[in-house]
Write a protein that holds these residues in place. Structure first.
Motif, mmCIF file in Angstrom:
data_model
loop_
_atom_site.group_PDB
_atom_site.id
_atom_site.type_symbol
_atom_site.label_atom_id
_atom_site.label_comp_id
_atom_site.label_asym_id
_atom_site.label_seq_id
_atom_site.Cartn_x
_atom_site.Cartn_y
_atom_site.Cartn_z
ATOM 1 N N LEU A 181 0.860 -1.179 0.000
ATOM 2 C CA LEU A 181 0.000 0.000 0.000
ATOM 3 C C LEU A 181 0.898 1.232 0.000
ATOM 4 O O LEU A 181 1.682 1.437 0.925
ATOM 5 C CB LEU A 181 -0.914 -0.013 1.215
ATOM 6 N N ILE A 182 0.771 2.079 -1.041
ATOM 7 C CA ILE A 182 1.666 3.220 -1.218
ATOM 8 C C ILE A 182 1.006 4.531 -0.783
ATOM 9 O O ILE A 182 1.593 5.320 -0.050
ATOM 10 C CB ILE A 182 2.111 3.341 -2.687
ATOM 11 N N HIS A 183 -0.216 4.778 -1.243
ATOM 12 C CA HIS A 183 -0.909 6.037 -0.944
ATOM 13 C C HIS A 183 -2.379 5.767 -0.651
ATOM 14 O O HIS A 183 -2.958 4.787 -1.164
ATOM 15 C CB HIS A 183 -0.824 7.010 -2.126
ATOM 16 N N THR A 184 -2.981 6.655 0.138
ATOM 17 C CA THR A 184 -4.423 6.568 0.415
ATOM 18 C C THR A 184 -5.063 7.945 0.235
ATOM 19 O O THR A 184 -5.562 8.549 1.194
ATOM 20 C CB THR A 184 -4.686 6.050 1.838
ATOM 21 N N PRO A 185 -5.075 8.466 -0.991
ATOM 22 C CA PRO A 185 -5.663 9.792 -1.214
ATOM 23 C C PRO A 185 -7.194 9.744 -1.169
ATOM 24 O O PRO A 185 -7.802 8.671 -1.306
ATOM 25 C CB PRO A 185 -5.172 10.141 -2.614
ATOM 26 N N ARG A 186 -7.787 10.891 -0.982
ATOM 27 C CA ARG A 186 -9.240 11.020 -1.073
ATOM 28 C C ARG A 186 -9.599 11.425 -2.495
ATOM 29 O O ARG A 186 -8.957 12.278 -3.100
ATOM 30 C CB ARG A 186 -9.752 12.069 -0.091
ATOM 31 N N ARG A 187 -10.619 10.776 -3.027
ATOM 32 C CA ARG A 187 -11.088 11.110 -4.375
ATOM 33 C C ARG A 187 -12.589 10.882 -4.434
ATOM 34 O O ARG A 187 -13.073 9.792 -4.089
ATOM 35 C CB ARG A 187 -10.366 10.270 -5.433
ATOM 36 N N ASN A 189 -14.870 11.954 -2.503
ATOM 37 C CA ASN A 189 -15.368 11.668 -1.152
ATOM 38 C C ASN A 189 -15.160 10.220 -0.719
ATOM 39 O O ASN A 189 -15.861 9.726 0.171
ATOM 40 C CB ASN A 189 -16.858 12.028 -1.034
ATOM 41 N N ARG A 190 -14.192 9.557 -1.333
ATOM 42 C CA ARG A 190 -13.874 8.187 -0.961
ATOM 43 C C ARG A 190 -12.366 8.042 -0.810
ATOM 44 O O ARG A 190 -11.593 8.792 -1.411
ATOM 45 C CB ARG A 190 -14.380 7.188 -2.022
ATOM 46 N N THR A 191 -11.951 7.064 -0.016
ATOM 47 C CA THR A 191 -10.530 6.776 0.121
ATOM 48 C C THR A 191 -10.104 5.817 -0.978
ATOM 49 O O THR A 191 -10.713 4.762 -1.175
ATOM 50 C CB THR A 191 -10.220 6.143 1.492
ATOM 51 N N ALA A 192 -9.072 6.188 -1.689
ATOM 52 C CA ALA A 192 -8.495 5.314 -2.708
ATOM 53 C C ALA A 192 -7.255 4.639 -2.123
ATOM 54 O O ALA A 192 -6.466 5.272 -1.413
ATOM 55 C CB ALA A 192 -8.126 6.105 -3.949
ATOM 56 N N TYR A 193 -7.108 3.365 -2.409
ATOM 57 C CA TYR A 193 -5.954 2.599 -1.948
ATOM 58 C C TYR A 193 -5.080 2.304 -3.160
ATOM 59 O O TYR A 193 -5.436 1.479 -4.009
ATOM 60 C CB TYR A 193 -6.409 1.308 -1.274
ATOM 61 N N LEU A 194 -3.949 2.997 -3.239
ATOM 62 C CA LEU A 194 -3.048 2.852 -4.374
ATOM 63 C C LEU A 194 -1.894 1.933 -3.981
ATOM 64 O O LEU A 194 -1.220 2.167 -2.978
ATOM 65 C CB LEU A 194 -2.519 4.217 -4.815
ATOM 66 N N MET A 195 -1.652 0.914 -4.789
ATOM 67 C CA MET A 195 -0.737 -0.157 -4.422
ATOM 68 C C MET A 195 0.267 -0.422 -5.537
ATOM 69 O O MET A 195 0.051 -0.034 -6.700
ATOM 70 C CB MET A 195 -1.541 -1.429 -4.112
ATOM 71 N N ALA A 196 1.361 -1.082 -5.180
ATOM 72 C CA ALA A 196 2.399 -1.356 -6.182
ATOM 73 C C ALA A 196 3.226 -2.564 -5.783
ATOM 74 O O ALA A 196 3.307 -2.928 -4.610
ATOM 75 C CB ALA A 196 3.303 -0.136 -6.350
ATOM 76 N N ARG A 197 3.828 -3.176 -6.790
ATOM 77 C CA ARG A 197 4.857 -4.192 -6.600
ATOM 78 C C ARG A 197 5.912 -3.984 -7.669
ATOM 79 O O ARG A 197 5.602 -3.582 -8.794
ATOM 80 C CB ARG A 197 4.294 -5.610 -6.758
ATOM 81 N N ARG A 198 7.151 -4.236 -7.305
ATOM 82 C CA ARG A 198 8.205 -4.179 -8.316
ATOM 83 C C ARG A 198 8.019 -5.328 -9.301
ATOM 84 O O ARG A 198 7.657 -6.436 -8.924
ATOM 85 C CB ARG A 198 9.589 -4.284 -7.671
#
Length: 217
Positions: A181-187, A189-198
């Motif tokens: 889990l990299i970032h949790t911005p609001r968009r 009116n909801r929380t977005a869970y932005l994720m990554a793997r190498r």
């Protein structure tokens, strides 16, 4: 390492992830045999099969009280129509003649929620991933993710990213598939869970999935 079996009875290994015994990102020698799945670009004629799969997933989630998208038949038709839209690089995971999963592999990361430094990195971005609920024991979702990680590595791409607005799905991606889990911005009116793997090369992947498409452009 534990193994699953596909419809024909062939052995299918689990995706390597941080919190399972699959720490070496390899398949056991027992699993090295003819590929049992095919990953290929979607075609316009796949729309009906994709719609049926997504509709089955929607019903399965609704029965379990899991709020998510799609919610209507119109949503399902929109998803299926992307198979015929050149702006959507949709791929399907097939077992014989049956489509058991689909995902869209973009070659750019959405600008919102990521830093300028991250946006400058090469990355594939997974979106709109669905699998058939009747095949969940075969773990088609992890297999598709595994395939993208390997493909990205072979194409010289640094990262594979994905996002979700569903916390339960984020937890599954993080704890079962090994995404960070990299970032949790609001968009909106909801929380977005932005994720990554190498990206990572998985040399034994050909024992499980036959790659039948050209690289994303």
């Amino acid at each position: 390492m534990s193994h699953l079996r596909n419809r024909s009875g062939a052995t299918v290994p689990d995706i390597p992830c941080r919190r399972t015994v699959c720490r070496d990102n390899s398949l056991s020698t027992k699993a090295r045999r003819t590929a049992v799945y095919e990953m290929r670009p979607a075609a316009a004629e796949d729309q009906k099969a994709i719609a049926a799969m997504v509709r089955a997933r929607m019903a399965w989630m609704r029965e379990r009280g899991v709020p998510d998208w799609p919610r209507t038949d119109d949503d399902v038709d929109t998803i299926a129509s992307q198979a015929a839209d050149p702006n959507f690089p949709v791929w399907v995971l097939a077992d014989g003649g049956q489509i058991v999963g689909c995902t869209t592999v973009f070659t750019t990361t959405p600008e919102w929620g990521w830093t300028a430094e991250e946006l400058a990195q090469s990355a594939y971005f997974l979106a709109t991933s669905f699998t058939h609920p009747a095949r969940r024991r075969d773990q088609p979702g992890p297999l598709m993710a595994w395939w993208v990680l390997d493909r990205a590595a072979h194409e010289g791409v640094e990262w594979v990213r994905r996002g979700t607005f569903v916390e339960r799905l984020m937890t599954y991606y993080r704890d079962v598939q090994g995404w960070e889990l990299i970032h949790t911005p609001r968009r909106k009116n909801r929380t977005a869970y932005l994720m990554a793997r190498r990206a990572e090369a998985l040399p034994d992947l050909a024992a499980v999935i036959k790659d039948s498409g050209t690289p994303p452009e």
